[in-house]
Design a protein around this motif. Structure first.
Motif, PDB file in Angstrom:
ATOM      1  N   TYR A 150      30.853  24.533  74.723  1.00 47.46           N
ATOM      2  CA  TYR A 150      29.992  23.347  74.690  1.00 47.46           C
ATOM      3  C   TYR A 150      28.527  23.733  74.831  1.00 47.46           C
ATOM      4  O   TYR A 150      27.653  23.196  74.129  1.00 47.46           O
ATOM      5  N   ARG A 203      21.956  21.998  60.153  1.00 49.80           N
ATOM      6  CA  ARG A 203      21.024  21.456  61.143  1.00 49.80           C
ATOM      7  C   ARG A 203      19.603  21.402  60.584  1.00 49.80           C
ATOM      8  O   ARG A 203      18.831  20.519  60.946  1.00 49.80           O
ATOM      9  N   SER A 227      28.113  20.488  71.305  1.00 44.44           N
ATOM     10  CA  SER A 227      28.991  19.486  70.694  1.00 44.44           C
ATOM     11  C   SER A 227      30.352  19.513  71.358  1.00 44.44           C
ATOM     12  O   SER A 227      30.988  20.576  71.431  1.00 44.44           O
ATOM     13  N   PRO A 269      22.062  17.265  71.250  1.00 45.63           N
ATOM     14  CA  PRO A 269      23.454  17.587  71.585  1.00 45.63           C
ATOM     15  C   PRO A 269      24.301  16.330  71.774  1.00 45.63           C
ATOM     16  O   PRO A 269      23.778  15.244  72.037  1.00 45.63           O
ATOM     17  N   GLU A 270      25.617  16.494  71.651  1.00 41.24           N
ATOM     18  CA  GLU A 270      26.531  15.398  71.954  1.00 41.24           C
ATOM     19  C   GLU A 270      26.572  15.186  73.467  1.00 41.24           C
ATOM     20  O   GLU A 270      26.684  16.153  74.224  1.00 41.24           O
ATOM     21  N   LYS A 297      28.564  11.342  67.141  1.00 41.98           N
ATOM     22  CA  LYS A 297      28.392  12.061  68.394  1.00 41.98           C
ATOM     23  C   LYS A 297      28.837  11.251  69.608  1.00 41.98           C
ATOM     24  O   LYS A 297      28.755  11.738  70.742  1.00 41.98           O
ATOM     25  N   THR A 313      33.096  17.796  70.260  1.00 47.15           N
ATOM     26  CA  THR A 313      34.147  17.885  69.243  1.00 47.15           C
ATOM     27  C   THR A 313      34.230  19.288  68.652  1.00 47.15           C
ATOM     28  O   THR A 313      35.332  19.815  68.431  1.00 47.15           O
ATOM     29  N   GLU A 314      33.085  19.924  68.409  1.00 49.15           N
ATOM     30  CA  GLU A 314      33.107  21.276  67.867  1.00 49.15           C
ATOM     31  C   GLU A 314      33.648  22.267  68.894  1.00 49.15           C
ATOM     32  O   GLU A 314      34.354  23.221  68.537  1.00 49.15           O
ATOM     33  N   TRP A 348      17.773  16.588  65.842  1.00 50.06           N
ATOM     34  CA  TRP A 348      19.160  16.888  66.216  1.00 50.06           C
ATOM     35  C   TRP A 348      19.224  17.036  67.722  1.00 50.06           C
ATOM     36  O   TRP A 348      18.473  17.808  68.319  1.00 50.06           O
TER      37      TRP A 348
END
Length: 294
Positions: free
Chosen positions: A25, A79, A30, A88-89, A289, A32-33, A86
């Motif tokens: 993370y 990106r 992210s 972060p989630e 996100k 999900t990533e 951009w």
């Protein structure tokens, strides 16, 4: 039904899952990533012959870090072409004993401000800095993970640490002060109180809105200055053509505002405080996100 070796592999992987998620993370910014990386790492772990791994932690740390490095290299072009800033989630961290951030690492190392700073490091710099500074890996192990000489890793870490220290906020507010400022911010926005909102901001306040090209009214560049930012924030609230609720919760280890429309996450607002005022505002509204917050 899992076989005994498969069950043992899964149990060992789950033991290190919180640590691996924490690395992924912070590397990717992210949720999900990071979960995708962990799934890929687990599949590779299961494919290894029984007894061939001396240290599951070292093996998984290497696989996860290298997968993240590969992902960041591939995501660089994405990106660069991202519409607008951009960010972060967001990761909810309040009252969650099972949170991947709750076991050993410092919560400040997942703050939005910290993750945004990490984005300015190269992928390798980010990996070396995180493994050493946040997770306390020894240099020989870091060198093996990133595939570089130990002396090179020491130099990379020194440069990265100096950069992060020079850019980091000098003021750390109390949780109570955070809550107080966010509550005043919410009240000023909801009442359309331009003067009241302006007084909460530093003169050189900066606003970033991450809508990913999917949110009406999201700014596609950063905004600066008290009056410009205050006017934009109040005008943005008027664009929401639905019933919304706002709550102050803990996001990435710090108090933040979670806005819901018809019960669904609509945006997360995090701030950086300096000199008793709000110096930076980050609004994450890209629906992709926010899905994991449902």
């Amino acid at each position: 039904m899992l076989s005994p070796p498969e069950k043992e592999a899964m149990d060992q992987f789950e033991q290190y899952r919180p640590l691996m998620f924490s690395i992924a993370y912070r590397m990717l910014g992210s949720v999900t990533e990071a979960e995708d990386i962990l799934q890929n790492a687990y599949l590779r772990y299961r494919q290894m012959p029984a007894g061939s791994i001396d240290s599951p932690k070292a093996f998984l740390s290497t696989v996860v870090t290298r997968l993240c490095l590969n992902h960041l290299q591939a995501a660089r072009v994405q990106r660069e072409s991202y519409l607008g800033p951009w960010l972060p989630e967001p990761l909810l961290t309040e009252d969650d004993p099972g949170s991947p951030t709750s076991h050993a690492e410092k919560l400040e190392s997942i703050s939005m401000a910290f993750l945004v700073l990490l984005e300015r490091l190269t992928p390798v710099e980010r990996a070396v800095f995180l493994l050493r500074e946040v997770f306390d890996y020894p240099y020989p192990e870091i060198a093996a993970i990133v595939g570089k000489e130990e002396v090179s890793c020491r130099q990379i870490f020194s440069r990265a640490k100096k950069f992060i220290a020079a850019q980091s906020p000098r003021f750390t507010p109390s949780t109570e002060h955070y809550h107080q400022l966010l509550q005043q911010f919410l009240e000023a926005v909801e009442e359309g109180d331009l003067d009241g909102l302006t007084q909460l901001l530093t003169s050189d306040v900066t606003l970033w809105t991450d809508g990913g090209g999917k949110v009406r009214g999201a700014a596609t560049r950063s905004l600066h200055g008290q009056e410009v930012v205050a006017r934009f924030v109040i005008a943005s609230q008027r664009l929401i053509q639905a019933t919304f609720t706002a709550e102050i919760t803990e996001v990435n280890g710090e108090p933040a505002i979670l806005l819901r429309v018809d019960g669904h996450p609509f945006s997360v607002v995090s701030v950086t405080i300096a000199q008793q005022h709000i110096a930076e505002i980050r609004v994450i509204g890209n629906p992709e996100k926010l899905r994991h917050l449902e």
